[in-house]
Design a protein around this motif. Structure first.
Motif, PDB file in Angstrom:
ATOM      1  N   SER A 186       7.150 -45.614   7.730  1.00 59.17           N
ATOM      2  CA  SER A 186       6.621 -45.251   9.184  1.00 59.17           C
ATOM      3  C   SER A 186       5.295 -45.049   8.369  1.00 59.17           C
ATOM      4  O   SER A 186       4.686 -44.575   7.937  1.00 59.17           O
ATOM      5  CB  SER A 186       6.818 -43.928   9.586  1.00 59.17           C
ATOM      6  N   SER A 197       3.677 -46.594  13.132  1.00 57.69           N
ATOM      7  CA  SER A 197       3.945 -47.739  13.841  1.00 57.69           C
ATOM      8  C   SER A 197       5.341 -47.651  12.701  1.00 57.69           C
ATOM      9  O   SER A 197       5.325 -47.784  11.092  1.00 57.69           O
ATOM     10  CB  SER A 197       3.384 -48.587  14.266  1.00 57.69           C
ATOM     11  N   ASP A 198       6.967 -47.730  13.289  1.00 62.47           N
ATOM     12  CA  ASP A 198       7.629 -48.230  11.944  1.00 62.47           C
ATOM     13  C   ASP A 198       7.588 -50.054  11.833  1.00 62.47           C
ATOM     14  O   ASP A 198       6.742 -51.108  12.676  1.00 62.47           O
ATOM     15  CB  ASP A 198       8.917 -48.279  12.723  1.00 62.47           C
ATOM     16  N   LYS A 199       7.516 -50.261  10.654  1.00 61.63           N
ATOM     17  CA  LYS A 199       7.356 -51.276   9.669  1.00 61.63           C
ATOM     18  C   LYS A 199       8.664 -51.722   9.682  1.00 61.63           C
ATOM     19  O   LYS A 199       9.379 -51.151   8.054  1.00 61.63           O
ATOM     20  CB  LYS A 199       5.972 -52.063   9.758  1.00 61.63           C
TER      21      LYS A 199
END
Length: 978
Positions: free
Chosen positions: A497, A501-503
């Protein structure tokens, strides 16, 4: 040291140099006064001038070598000149390299001179100051003669108000400057010049030139030029400048000129020249009554051709000074330059022509990197070769700067979180280096320079991945990490995170370990998910009878390296706490396993016959129980059997080696302990114990075995004869066998492996004592392998009848182990020795195509068959042996390849084949051997080489002559795998 006039007189000598291009010669002389000459060989002695009674300011000095790292100016007096240098300095063709940074006036090689003579030397390096009166040779010269001198040092005076700054003299009064040049860049406030900053009263400048740039920073009364800055004379004290030229660019200001800044009526110019474009004015300011100076503007090509116009002091040499005229005394240096250029050209040929790759954790400066590479080459070490950058061009359009002007390396980096997978993993630049040795500079340009990751920045990204790792991504079917009941799925590329945003960061690889593998065991390899979006390690959960707390440690590795040497050395880890809830069925599974283990003893059998075994009366090896017999899968269960006395019974896999007591000894009872454990959950485990009684041997059994062995040896030919009826009449192939056996009636016979009986026999062991290392694991011995093959016993018919000895090494299948166990027994040791590793040989007569070999020494005219090795009538002599022993494998090469070493060599037509040995340890006894049976084989590959190992590889020829191998000389190569 001093030269005493009475013991070692120095005479004025002429050094004549033949100039191939002009047929002229030049001379220059050493110190005129040869009495009490003081020799200077280093910076320490130089610094003593004027400060040590042995080195007075009026001394007569001569340099005996080039001097490096001079950090202090000598003769730094005030305006009354109490410390001015008044003696003579003869450079004798040597150089002095300055490194001066002083915030005071009168800086350079010599601060002030009065009545001095300076000659035959070149000044290099740099002089930095904030005050005026600075120069490469003499800062302030009065009543001084300067001849055959050159300045190549950079002069930099930062104060805009500082004045009188030049390459040769900052200030000249009643001084003569002849046959001298300046090639250093000069920077200062005002009265800046290549030759002299200011002329006052009678001064003569003759046969001089300047190629250095002249940069001025003052805003008024600047008066600077290429040859003279401020030219001022008085009646009867006229100063002259003649037979000189300048090519150095002069700062374009109103009071600056290409040749001189300020000129009055008592300064004259005669036959002087300047390069067009270096300044728009000949002079900066001229007194109205002064004559126009005799100065001519020329193009570059025109200026290169005026050596004869300048006079006898100059010559043309296209290899020096970019083709512009040079002084004749420089030719001596030029000759040295030719040698230096040859050295540099050879060096360029030896440096990498392809890609060079500095290492982040080792190399900080590209110049230092290349310098270290040069110094590592013995032929170029300690020569003083200097490295600098001429030009750098980035191969990519990202605008990154990988190398600063001073050579500092800026390693590759991109924002990994935004770059996705980051297919690029390096920057590339085309770099042209200048390699300088003394006065010579050549260019070196590898194909390109690779700059891999900036590991400091990569480490910060890895730390961010660690800190932002989403723990719950491993849950799979579990609802919470504190209530785990199902297997976990651990991603090889983690999700984080980051910045809201989640990557999924594919540029990071994760390996996982468990603090308790009995509760959570993690697979060694990852597998793709159904969508092929990520790979996962399976963490198998083994629930115990109580809740278990386990820590899964994720270790993050940067996945975009090109080299094992470039990597983040710190370990970046994250600990993930997990609670595995209790599993109550463990006890039940353990109970079920115990029931199976209790039947273990009933499933044992005789290893030799496969039949039942009486554990109270054991004679043979025991076949232990395999998992399948108990209805278990060996993939998931670990079987462990332990013997209470290994001198009686050893465990080897799923069998025992049983050693019966000797005749007359008591029987022996030992205990076998069997433990079976679930590999996935070691809490599921069961065991059993039972006794085994081994009865002693009998004299009859041992005697029968010895008789059996003797019978096998005596009848050896019968077992191999095949269709041949007589050992003296071999006409066809022989037969190989696996073992020799004895039937119920005592008959002895041989058998292959497929049809061998259950009873124990005498086995042909895999060994060939004739080879240093068994070649292809042969069973058979043959004195002439070209006639009787030592792998198949196939026969090749020779030209003439040939005697060949054939045999094997045989051992009793049971008692060979007793031979080892009881080798020291005084009674049975020798008896059992007769049953192990017995070499049995039989001489055979192979019938040739032409029968018996003629007894005459006359050579036969018929060409022998290709399959025979008896092509000569006379046996191999020492002379023939010596000829083959001298054979050498030529052009032997060993090159590193991917996980292998490629070997190649020149075919040796006189050889039968080649033998190769290679090893990695210092002890060659561990060597591996290859035998190549054809001389046409000229390539081979060593596979499976390991990083960090040094491989020693040797090769030699061999010839088979009359059944005997004769080896040639070894050729050797060493390859280190990085």
């Amino acid at each position: 040291m001093r030269r005493n006039n009475t013991t070692k007189k120095v005479i004025s000598i002429a050094l004549t140099i033949a100039l191939a291009f002009s047929n002229v010669s030049i001379t220059y002389t050493k110190a005129d006064d040869t009495s009490n000459v003081i020799e200077i060989s280093d910076a320490t002695q130089w610094a003593k001038i004027g400060k040590d009674a042995e080195y007075p300011l009026d001394g007569n000095y001569i340099l005996t070598s080039d001097i490096e790292n001079v950090t202090e100016t000598i003769g730094q007096g005030d305006n009354t000149l109490p410390d001015a240098f008044t003696g003579t300095i003869d450079g004798d063709g040597h150089s002095v390299t300055l490194d001066i940074n002083a915030q005071k006036t009168y800086q350079g090689l010599i601060g002030q001179t009065n009545g001095a003579t300076i000659k035959n030397l070149v000044v290099k390096g740099n002089v930095t100051s904030t005050l005026g009166f600075d120069a490469g040779i003499v800062a302030k010269a009065v009543n001084t003669t300067i001849t055959n001198c050159g300045n190549e040092a950079t002069i930099n005076v930062t104060n805009k108000k500082a004045k009188n700054i030049a390459g040769i003299t900052g200030y000249s009064e009643n001084t003569t400057i002849t046959n001298s040049y300046n090639a250093g860049d000069i920077t200062g406030g005002a009265r800046v010049s290549g030759i002299t900053g200011e002329i006052k009263t009678y001064t003569s400048i003759d046969n001089c030139y300047n190629t250095g740039s002249v940069t001025t920073t003052a805003t008024k009364t600047i008066y600077s030029g290429g040859l003279v800055g401020y030219g001022y004379g008085t009646t009867n004290n006229v100063s002259t400048v003649k037979n000189s030229y300048t090519t150095g660019v002069v700062t374009e200001k109103t009071q600056n000129g290409a040749v001189i800044g300020y000129i009055n009526a008592y300064v004259s110019f005669e036959k002087c020249y300047y390069l067009e474009g270096i300044n728009s004015n000949v002079y900066g300011f001229k007194i109205s009554d002064a004559d126009e100076p005799d100065v001519t503007k020329l193009s570059s090509d025109e200026l290169k051709g005026i050596a004869s116009d300048l006079g006898e002091a100059f010559v043309t040499d296209s290899s020096i000074n970019n083709g512009y005229p040079v002084l004749k005394w420089q030719i001596k240096a030029a000759n040295t330059d030719v040698e230096d250029k040859a050295t540099l050209d050879a060096l360029v040929n030896e440096l990498p022509s392809g890609v060079i790759s500095p290492k982040f954790n080792t190399d900080k400066n590209i110049n230092t990197y290349l310098s270290n590479l040069i110094e590592s080459k013995e032929a170029y070490a300690n020569k003083g070769i200097k490295v600098s950058i001429k030009n750098v061009e980035n191969r990519f359009s990202d605008g990154a700067t990988y190398i600063d002007e001073d050579g500092t390396i800026r390693y590759f980096y991109i924002n990994l979180f935004d770059a996705g997978y980051a297919y690029r993993y390096m920057g590339q630049a085309d770099v042209t280096f200048n390699l300088t040795l003394n006065n010579v500079t050549v260019e070196y340009a590898p194909r390109c320079v690779n700059f891999y990751w900036d590991l400091d920045k990569v480490k910060k990204d890895l730390e961010a991945v660690r800190d932002e790792y989403i723990d719950n991504q491993i849950l799979d079917k579990n609802e919470d990490l504190q209530s785990v009941t199902e297997n976990l799925m651990l991603p090889a590329n983690p999700n984080v995170s980051h910045n809201g945003s989640d990557k999924n960061v594919k540029w990071v690889k994760v390996k996982y370990t468990s603090s308790d593998s009995s509760v959570i065991s993690i697979s060694n390899s990852a597998e793709w998910d159904s969508d092929f979006t990520n790979m996962y390690y399976t963490a198998k959960v083994n629930r115990k009878s109580e809740d278990q707390n386990v820590v899964i440690t994720a270790e993050f590795t940067f996945g975009r390296y090109n080299s094992g040497e470039d990597q983040v050395t710190e370990t970046i880890k994250r600990e993930i706490p997990v609670k595995v809830l209790a599993y109550n069925e463990v006890l039940e599974q353990t109970k079920a396993l115990q029931e199976k283990v209790d039947t273990y003893k009933d499933n044992l059998s005789n290893f030799t016959t496969g039949g039942d075994i009486d554990l109270s009366n054991v004679k043979d090896d025991i076949q232990l129980v395999i998992p399948k017999k108990l209805g278990l899968d060996g993939k998931y269960y670990d079987f462990k059997v332990e013997s209470s006395d290994t001198s009686v019974m050893e465990i080897y896999g799923y069998r025992t080696y049983t050693y019966r007591p000797l005749p007359g000894e008591d029987k022996k009872t030992i205990t076998l302990t069997v433990t079976i454990t679930n590999k996935e959950n070691t809490d599921i485990s069961a065991s059993t114990k039972f006794d085994v009684t081994v009865i002693p041997l009998t004299e009859e059994e041992i005697t029968n075995a010895v008789n059996f062995m003797n019978s096998a040896k005596e009848n050896f030919f019968e077992f191999i004869k095949n269709e041949n009826s007589d050992a003296n009449n071999i006409t066809g192939d022989l037969k190989v066998f696996y073992g020799i056996y004895q039937d119920e009636n005592g008959n002895v016979y041989s058998s292959n492996y497929v049809s061998k009986p259950d009873n124990n026999g005498i086995i042909a062991r895999i060994v060939n004592p004739e080879e240093e290392i068994p070649d292809h694991q042969r069973y058979w011995i043959s004195s002439n392998k070209n006639i009787i093959n030592d792998e198949t016993l196939r026969v090749t018919i020779p030209v003439y009848n040939t005697k060949v000895t054939v045999g094997a090494v045989i051992s009793h299948e049971i008692y060979e182990n007793y031979a080892k166990r009881y080798a020291d027994d005084p009674v049975y040791g020798k008896i059992f020795a007769q049953l192990a590793n017995q070499k049995v040989l039989v001489e055979l007569n192979v019938i040739g195509e032409k029968g018996e070999e003629p007894t005459t020494a006359e050579p036969t005219t018929e060409k022998p068959s290709e399959t025979t090795t008896t092509s000569k009538v006379t046996p191999t002599s020492k002379a023939i042996d010596g000829k083959y022993k001298k054979l050498v494998v030529k052009k032997f090469k060993a090159k590193k390849a991917k996980k292998s070493i490629k070997l190649s060599w020149q075919k040796n037509k006189k050889a039968t084949g080649y033998q190769i040995k290679y090893w990695t340890s210092k002890n060659s006894k561990h060597a591996k051997v290859k035998l190549l049976k054809k001389n046409t084989i000229v390539k081979s590959t060593i596979k499976g080489v390991k990083k960090g190992k040094k491989y020693i590889i040797i090769i030699r020829t061999y010839n088979v002559v009359n059944g005997k191998k004769i080896y040639g000389k070894w050729s050797k190569r060493i390859v280190k795998i990085k």
